[in-house]
Design a protein around this motif. Sequence first.
Motif, PDB file in Angstrom:
ATOM      1  N   SER A  27       0.716  -1.228  -0.062  1.00 26.19           N
ATOM      2  CA  SER A  27      -0.082  -0.047  -0.163  1.00 26.19           C
ATOM      3  C   SER A  27       0.684   1.268  -0.046  1.00 26.19           C
ATOM      4  O   SER A  27       0.625   2.021  -0.580  1.00 26.19           O
ATOM      5  CB  SER A  27      -1.001  -0.117   1.095  1.00 26.19           C
ATOM      6  OG  SER A  27      -1.983  -0.950   1.213  1.00 26.19           O
ATOM      7  N   TYR A  28       1.829   1.291   0.864  1.00 31.18           N
ATOM      8  CA  TYR A  28       2.778   2.487   0.620  1.00 31.18           C
ATOM      9  C   TYR A  28       3.575   2.889  -0.448  1.00 31.18           C
ATOM     10  O   TYR A  28       3.329   3.750  -1.036  1.00 31.18           O
ATOM     11  CB  TYR A  28       3.728   2.293   1.899  1.00 31.18           C
ATOM     12  CG  TYR A  28       4.890   3.145   1.864  1.00 31.18           C
ATOM     13  CD1 TYR A  28       4.673   4.643   2.455  1.00 31.18           C
ATOM     14  CD2 TYR A  28       6.267   2.970   1.583  1.00 31.18           C
ATOM     15  CE1 TYR A  28       5.653   5.482   2.207  1.00 31.18           C
ATOM     16  CE2 TYR A  28       7.336   3.933   1.363  1.00 31.18           C
ATOM     17  CZ  TYR A  28       6.946   5.274   1.857  1.00 31.18           C
ATOM     18  OH  TYR A  28       7.826   6.255   1.633  1.00 31.18           O
ATOM     19  N   PHE A  29       3.938   1.485  -1.114  1.00 31.71           N
ATOM     20  CA  PHE A  29       4.744   1.672  -2.198  1.00 31.71           C
ATOM     21  C   PHE A  29       3.792   2.021  -3.388  1.00 31.71           C
ATOM     22  O   PHE A  29       4.108   2.742  -4.137  1.00 31.71           O
ATOM     23  CB  PHE A  29       5.573   0.675  -2.677  1.00 31.71           C
ATOM     24  CG  PHE A  29       6.677   0.154  -1.796  1.00 31.71           C
ATOM     25  CD1 PHE A  29       7.577   1.248  -1.299  1.00 31.71           C
ATOM     26  CD2 PHE A  29       7.107  -0.983  -1.406  1.00 31.71           C
ATOM     27  CE1 PHE A  29       8.767   1.070  -0.559  1.00 31.71           C
ATOM     28  CE2 PHE A  29       7.982  -1.298  -0.306  1.00 31.71           C
ATOM     29  CZ  PHE A  29       8.800  -0.219  -0.118  1.00 31.71           C
ATOM     30  N   VAL A  30       2.555   1.613  -3.457  1.00 35.62           N
ATOM     31  CA  VAL A  30       1.770   2.165  -4.489  1.00 35.62           C
ATOM     32  C   VAL A  30       1.337   3.517  -4.517  1.00 35.62           C
ATOM     33  O   VAL A  30       1.189   4.174  -5.477  1.00 35.62           O
ATOM     34  CB  VAL A  30       0.293   1.089  -4.235  1.00 35.62           C
ATOM     35  CG1 VAL A  30      -0.795   1.848  -5.158  1.00 35.62           C
ATOM     36  CG2 VAL A  30       0.800  -0.262  -4.926  1.00 35.62           C
ATOM     37  N   GLN A  31       1.070   3.954  -2.967  1.00 33.07           N
ATOM     38  CA  GLN A  31       0.687   5.225  -2.862  1.00 33.07           C
ATOM     39  C   GLN A  31       2.023   6.282  -3.546  1.00 33.07           C
ATOM     40  O   GLN A  31       1.751   7.388  -3.972  1.00 33.07           O
ATOM     41  CB  GLN A  31       0.278   5.641  -1.649  1.00 33.07           C
ATOM     42  CG  GLN A  31      -0.852   5.103  -1.036  1.00 33.07           C
ATOM     43  CD  GLN A  31      -1.103   5.479   0.322  1.00 33.07           C
ATOM     44  OE1 GLN A  31      -0.386   5.911   1.081  1.00 33.07           O
ATOM     45  NE2 GLN A  31      -2.152   4.874   0.781  1.00 33.07           N
ATOM     46  N   ALA A  34       2.642   5.925  -7.280  1.00 33.09           N
ATOM     47  CA  ALA A  34       1.291   6.702  -7.968  1.00 33.09           C
ATOM     48  C   ALA A  34       1.511   8.143  -7.902  1.00 33.09           C
ATOM     49  O   ALA A  34       0.968   8.681  -8.717  1.00 33.09           O
ATOM     50  CB  ALA A  34       0.168   6.103  -7.282  1.00 33.09           C
ATOM     51  N   LYS A  35       1.952   8.598  -6.938  1.00 31.12           N
ATOM     52  CA  LYS A  35       1.838   9.971  -6.609  1.00 31.12           C
ATOM     53  C   LYS A  35       3.230  10.691  -7.542  1.00 31.12           C
ATOM     54  O   LYS A  35       2.861  11.553  -8.304  1.00 31.12           O
ATOM     55  CB  LYS A  35       2.426  10.458  -5.091  1.00 31.12           C
ATOM     56  CG  LYS A  35       2.304  11.926  -4.938  1.00 31.12           C
ATOM     57  CD  LYS A  35       2.385  12.038  -3.307  1.00 31.12           C
ATOM     58  CE  LYS A  35       2.603  13.522  -3.072  1.00 31.12           C
ATOM     59  NZ  LYS A  35       2.853  13.697  -1.761  1.00 31.12           N
ATOM     60  N   GLN A  36       4.180   9.928  -7.402  1.00 31.03           N
ATOM     61  CA  GLN A  36       5.558  10.175  -8.647  1.00 31.03           C
ATOM     62  C   GLN A  36       4.889  10.248 -10.012  1.00 31.03           C
ATOM     63  O   GLN A  36       5.258  11.080 -10.682  1.00 31.03           O
ATOM     64  CB  GLN A  36       6.410   9.408  -8.083  1.00 31.03           C
ATOM     65  CG  GLN A  36       7.465   9.647  -7.033  1.00 31.03           C
ATOM     66  CD  GLN A  36       8.573   8.569  -6.914  1.00 31.03           C
ATOM     67  OE1 GLN A  36       8.638   7.722  -7.881  1.00 31.03           O
ATOM     68  NE2 GLN A  36       9.165   8.735  -5.719  1.00 31.03           N
ATOM     69  N   MET A  37       4.132   9.305 -10.460  1.00 29.12           N
ATOM     70  CA  MET A  37       3.771   9.100 -11.947  1.00 29.12           C
ATOM     71  C   MET A  37       2.446   9.941 -11.977  1.00 29.12           C
ATOM     72  O   MET A  37       1.810   9.835 -13.250  1.00 29.12           O
ATOM     73  CB  MET A  37       3.713   7.638 -12.149  1.00 29.12           C
ATOM     74  CG  MET A  37       5.120   7.016 -11.892  1.00 29.12           C
ATOM     75  SD  MET A  37       5.037   5.175 -12.230  1.00 29.12           S
ATOM     76  CE  MET A  37       6.420   4.788 -11.345  1.00 29.12           C
ATOM     77  N   GLN A  38       1.737  10.534 -11.035  1.00 31.68           N
ATOM     78  CA  GLN A  38       0.496  11.187 -11.187  1.00 31.68           C
ATOM     79  C   GLN A  38      -0.739  10.192 -11.669  1.00 31.68           C
ATOM     80  O   GLN A  38      -1.222  10.546 -12.578  1.00 31.68           O
ATOM     81  CB  GLN A  38       0.879  12.465 -12.096  1.00 31.68           C
ATOM     82  CG  GLN A  38       1.596  13.482 -11.392  1.00 31.68           C
ATOM     83  CD  GLN A  38       2.009  14.473 -12.628  1.00 31.68           C
ATOM     84  OE1 GLN A  38       1.643  14.400 -13.631  1.00 31.68           O
ATOM     85  NE2 GLN A  38       2.728  15.533 -11.849  1.00 31.68           N
ATOM     86  N   VAL A  72       2.986  -0.314 -10.854  1.00 33.04           N
ATOM     87  CA  VAL A  72       2.185   1.030 -10.951  1.00 33.04           C
ATOM     88  C   VAL A  72       2.576   1.563 -12.538  1.00 33.04           C
ATOM     89  O   VAL A  72       1.797   2.312 -13.040  1.00 33.04           O
ATOM     90  CB  VAL A  72       3.033   2.093 -10.068  1.00 33.04           C
ATOM     91  CG1 VAL A  72       2.295   3.450 -10.233  1.00 33.04           C
ATOM     92  CG2 VAL A  72       2.321   1.666  -8.480  1.00 33.04           C
ATOM     93  N   ILE A  73       3.779   1.456 -13.015  1.00 34.01           N
ATOM     94  CA  ILE A  73       4.096   1.820 -14.635  1.00 34.01           C
ATOM     95  C   ILE A  73       3.196   1.135 -15.456  1.00 34.01           C
ATOM     96  O   ILE A  73       2.613   1.829 -16.162  1.00 34.01           O
ATOM     97  CB  ILE A  73       5.618   1.492 -14.890  1.00 34.01           C
ATOM     98  CG1 ILE A  73       6.465   2.461 -14.034  1.00 34.01           C
ATOM     99  CG2 ILE A  73       5.807   1.772 -16.327  1.00 34.01           C
ATOM    100  CD1 ILE A  73       7.801   2.318 -14.226  1.00 34.01           C
ATOM    101  N   ILE A  74       2.711   0.075 -15.394  1.00 39.90           N
ATOM    102  CA  ILE A  74       2.070  -0.746 -16.392  1.00 39.90           C
ATOM    103  C   ILE A  74       0.545  -0.524 -15.990  1.00 39.90           C
ATOM    104  O   ILE A  74      -0.273  -0.978 -16.875  1.00 39.90           O
ATOM    105  CB  ILE A  74       2.329  -2.075 -16.514  1.00 39.90           C
ATOM    106  CG1 ILE A  74       2.146  -3.023 -15.269  1.00 39.90           C
ATOM    107  CG2 ILE A  74       3.892  -2.416 -16.729  1.00 39.90           C
ATOM    108  CD1 ILE A  74       2.223  -4.634 -15.396  1.00 39.90           C
ATOM    109  N   THR A  75       0.093  -0.103 -14.866  1.00 38.78           N
ATOM    110  CA  THR A  75      -1.418  -0.109 -14.474  1.00 38.78           C
ATOM    111  C   THR A  75      -1.757   1.008 -15.082  1.00 38.78           C
ATOM    112  O   THR A  75      -1.394   2.207 -15.509  1.00 38.78           O
ATOM    113  CB  THR A  75      -1.596   0.329 -12.907  1.00 38.78           C
ATOM    114  OG1 THR A  75      -0.803  -0.960 -12.290  1.00 38.78           O
ATOM    115  CG2 THR A  75      -2.934   0.376 -12.731  1.00 38.78           C
TER     116      THR A  75
END
Length: 172
Positions: A27-31, A34-38, A72-75
């Motif tokens: 959860s932490y890494f996804v947040q 996701a924030k870095q990649m907007q 996160v990149i491929i999502t």
Amino acid sequence: MYYRLHVFPIRIPPLRERREDIPQLVSYFVQKFAKQMQKKIEAISPAVMKGLTAWEWPGNIRELENFIERAVIITRGKSLDAPLGELRKTNTVEFPLADQHAVGEVVGERTSDKTSVADEYERKQRDEIIRALTACKGRVGGADGAAARLGMNRTTLLSRMKKFDIYAKQYA
């Protein structure tokens, strides 16, 4: 230097011994990513979380962090799309005896009619390659080939075709 630092040793157990920490770390890494990649990723499916907690993470938290960044990149949607097929889970995880009934589901074995997340991912990959080859009439390379249609290098597509025993001539 070792002896200066070894005055008061601290043992931090590996991630495979702290599986209960994995959901919080994910959860932490996804947040974070996701924030870095907007991107706006709001959910992590239970199947993805099971796959992540089943893996031993030999590279510990850094491996988990890199894997989540790639996911996160491929999502593309609002739910995390993790490439669990990359994990290639083997049944070498030791589980406590009390949890033996849940081992099949967590590890990713076939239980009754269910297939593992990794098997499902590979099946989808195989089907996508076959659809692209069919649409391109068996042509792999070139501007109008299956590789271009799938957005990958020709050599990458050829290696995946070899992995799945797919022959382009079948779709010509």
